[in-house]
Design a protein around this motif. Structure first.
Motif, PDB file in Angstrom:
ATOM      1  N   TYR A   1     -14.492   3.331  27.077  1.00 17.26           N
ATOM      2  CA  TYR A   1     -14.124   3.361  25.599  1.00 17.26           C
ATOM      3  C   TYR A   1     -12.730   3.487  25.496  1.00 17.26           C
ATOM      4  CZ  TYR A   1     -19.108   4.161  24.752  1.00 17.26           C
ATOM      5  OH  TYR A   1     -20.394   4.205  24.719  1.00 17.26           O
ATOM      6  N   GLY A   2     -12.121   2.468  24.700  1.00 20.50           N
ATOM      7  CA  GLY A   2     -10.504   2.838  24.624  1.00 20.50           C
ATOM      8  C   GLY A   2      -9.872   2.115  25.522  1.00 20.50           C
ATOM      9  N   ASN A   3      -8.481   2.535  25.372  1.00 21.79           N
ATOM     10  CA  ASN A   3      -7.282   2.153  26.163  1.00 21.79           C
ATOM     11  C   ASN A   3      -7.147   0.769  25.977  1.00 21.79           C
ATOM     12  OD1 ASN A   3      -5.505   3.567  27.553  1.00 21.79           O
ATOM     13  ND2 ASN A   3      -6.538   3.298  29.589  1.00 21.79           N
ATOM     14  N   VAL A   4      -7.810  -0.237  26.787  1.00 18.82           N
ATOM     15  CA  VAL A   4      -7.770  -1.641  26.485  1.00 18.82           C
ATOM     16  C   VAL A   4      -9.073  -2.078  26.252  1.00 18.82           C
ATOM     17  CG1 VAL A   4      -5.480  -1.958  27.447  1.00 18.82           C
ATOM     18  CG2 VAL A   4      -7.575  -2.217  28.888  1.00 18.82           C
ATOM     19  N   ARG A   5      -9.512  -3.253  25.479  1.00 16.32           N
ATOM     20  CA  ARG A   5     -10.669  -3.653  25.332  1.00 16.32           C
ATOM     21  C   ARG A   5     -10.983  -4.635  26.510  1.00 16.32           C
ATOM     22  NH1 ARG A   5      -8.997  -5.709  19.746  1.00 16.32           N
ATOM     23  NH2 ARG A   5      -7.847  -7.365  20.669  1.00 16.32           N
ATOM     24  N   GLU A   6     -12.113  -4.731  26.680  1.00 17.56           N
ATOM     25  CA  GLU A   6     -12.378  -5.317  28.128  1.00 17.56           C
ATOM     26  C   GLU A   6     -13.294  -6.787  27.897  1.00 17.56           C
ATOM     27  OE1 GLU A   6     -14.883  -2.830  30.245  1.00 17.56           O
ATOM     28  OE2 GLU A   6     -13.531  -1.095  30.041  1.00 17.56           O
ATOM     29  N   TRP A   7     -12.642  -7.983  28.534  1.00 17.52           N
ATOM     30  CA  TRP A   7     -13.391  -9.185  28.052  1.00 17.52           C
ATOM     31  C   TRP A   7     -14.634  -9.359  28.892  1.00 17.52           C
ATOM     32  CZ3 TRP A   7     -11.692 -12.652  24.829  1.00 17.52           C
ATOM     33  CH2 TRP A   7     -10.444 -12.913  24.291  1.00 17.52           C
ATOM     34  N   ALA A   8     -15.519 -10.006  28.067  1.00 21.42           N
ATOM     35  CA  ALA A   8     -16.992 -10.133  28.912  1.00 21.42           C
ATOM     36  C   ALA A   8     -16.806 -11.819  29.158  1.00 21.42           C
ATOM     37  CB  ALA A   8     -18.078 -10.093  27.765  1.00 21.42           C
ATOM     38  N   TYR A   9     -17.569 -11.982  30.250  1.00 20.84           N
ATOM     39  CA  TYR A   9     -17.653 -13.616  30.628  1.00 20.84           C
ATOM     40  C   TYR A   9     -18.116 -14.462  29.366  1.00 20.84           C
ATOM     41  CZ  TYR A   9     -17.923 -17.810  33.066  1.00 20.84           C
ATOM     42  OH  TYR A   9     -17.601 -19.214  33.391  1.00 20.84           O
TER      43      TYR A   9
END
Length: 461
Positions: free
Chosen positions: A109-117
């Protein structure tokens, strides 16, 4: 590369994927290098294309939506949310010990968003929120659909190793379009004349109460009476469970409790009293109306189903009339203080509270938890739509929900419920809890002083 339906050659695409100085690199870098002092920070400012290319270079892949959801939902997620870098001023170094999840991963959670494929609609999904957002558990309410070209500073990535190529391909398939949700900010509640038509549906002809005490008992240590009396209109008789405090003096301040989880409960037993025994300990009485279809075995013929947000207009109108009739009964008892009646609504009792509070001026203060405006579509008929009643509520009210609730999204559900209220700003509050439902340990420190502010303290407490 695809841009607006057109294939973009590699050379042209690379000209768009540059840093602040025009060199190849993330949008947050300068002269092909990350900012000074950020060697241990997550990389931000990358598009889905850049994240995918780097994953391939590293011999890994971007996680699918299913990978991310599984990893994020196993374990105590609300504890992680509180400790994560959300709603902050910028990213922080990775590996902050307090953010470690159940599988040993950090900063889910947080920090940077995470790309999903996975693709959805015209974009790609990202999860987990960023330092710039106040987000919570990833689901169809708060995952983000972004352009694969989006290079916002908050956009980062997490890589996975998926040894089963067949499974990985299946899990990375495009997703169905998400279900549409209601945008309350774009709506306007009914005008005065239309509202008056709605409000009249909740009126009823008063009749003699003819109360009968059907049961006098002690439940979980508290004196309790089950009383029946003439219900509203032609609905026959209705009942109420009335709990009296062991200390304190009559006439009692009384809290009318609408437990929205009461469907399919054959009776109110000891386990239910934990939801309000702290009010009894403070010297207040608690009245639990036996509304149609609650505290009785489920009967398909009643139309009161389990796991509902919306009910038929007939059911909602009957509920509100019965709540008002319960106020009639409390008002008629000399040991209840009719000038100091409060409301406590949970779940459906919270979502439907605007209708009751708008049509019942005898309630002096209200507190609701684990429920706000329902974000689902289709909308209910306007005569039973809580949104239409919000501007007519004048009662002081505190609304408490999980700050990161997926059921009641903060920006789409909780904030509009607060904003559209007719209650003066100084007499309305939106309180952020952690869990969803809100733990009772968090309810007590908020609800008790809120009631005392408007009802006054109880003698001896």
């Amino acid at each position: 590369f695809d841009l607006d339906g057109q294939t973009v050659p590699l050379v042209e695409a690379m000209a768009l994927l540059v840093d602040r100085t025009g060199r190849p690199g993330p949008s947050t870098w300068e002269a092909g290098a990350f900012p000074p002092g950020q060697a241990d920070f997550p990389v931000g400012g990358i598009s889905w294309y850049e994240a995918t290319a780097y994953a391939r270079f590293a011999g890994r892949s971007l996680p699918s939506v299913r990978h991310l959801r599984y990893a994020l939902r196993v374990g105590t997620q609300f504890g992680l949310i509180r400790r994560s870098n959300l709603d902050g001023t910028g990213p922080q170094a990775v590996g902050f010990p307090q953010t470690e999840g159940p599988f040993g991963a950090f900063d889910q959670y947080g920090n940077v968003r995470e790309w999903a494929y996975n693709a959805r609609e015209d974009g790609r999904l990202s999860f987990g929120g960023s330092w710039a957002e106040a987000w919570g558990p990833p689901d169809d309410y708060d995952s983000r659909i972004l352009s694969p070209w989006d290079r916002s500073p908050e956009n980062g990535m997490r890589l996975v190793l998926a040894p089963d190529s067949v499974q990985a391909a299946r899990m990375s398939e495009p997703l169905e379009p998400r279900e549409p949700t209601r945008d309350y900010w774009s709506e306007s509640p009914a005008g005065d004349s239309v509202y008056e038509t709605y409000a009249r549906l909740y009126d009823y002809e008063p009749a003699a109460l003819d109360p009968v005490v059907e049961l006098a008992d002690t439940v979980n240590g508290w004196p309790m009476e089950r009383v029946s009396f003439t219900g509203p209109g032609s609905g026959g008789r209705m009942g109420v469970y009335l709990f009296l405090p062991e200390e304190g003096r009559p006439p009692y301040q009384t809290i009318l409790f609408f437990n929205g989880y009461a469907q399919d409960s054959p009776a109110l037993d000891a386990k239910h009293t934990i939801m309000f025994d702290y009010f009894l300990r403070s010297g207040r009485a608690v009245a639990v109306p036996i509304l149609y279809g609650t505290y009785e075995p489920y009967d398909p013929l009643t139309g009161v189903e389990q796991d509902w947000f919306y009910q038929s207009p007939e059911i909602v109108i009957r509920w509100v009339r019965e709540l008002r009739r319960a106020v009639d009964y409390l008002e008629a008892r000399p040991d209840m203080d009719a000038r100091r009646l409060a409301y406590y609504g949970m779940f459906i009792g919270a979502t439907h509270s605007p209708i009751f509070l708008a049509t019942e001026p005898r309630i002096k203060v209200a507190f609701t938890e684990t429920g706000a405006l329902v974000p689902l579509l289709p909308s209910p008929p306007p005569e039973v739509d809580p949104f239409q009643f919000l501007p007519r509520v004048r009662t002081p009210i505190a609304i408490m929900n999980g700050r990161y609730s997926g059921e009641w999204p903060y920006e789409a559900s909780q904030l509009p419920m607060l904003d559209y209220l007719g209650t003066a700003p100084e007499h309305r509050r939106l309180v952020a809890g952690v869990g969803d439902p809100v733990p009772f340990s968090e309810v007590v420190p908020i609800a008790t002083p809120w009631y005392e502010e408007y009802l006054g303290s109880v003698e001896g407490f």
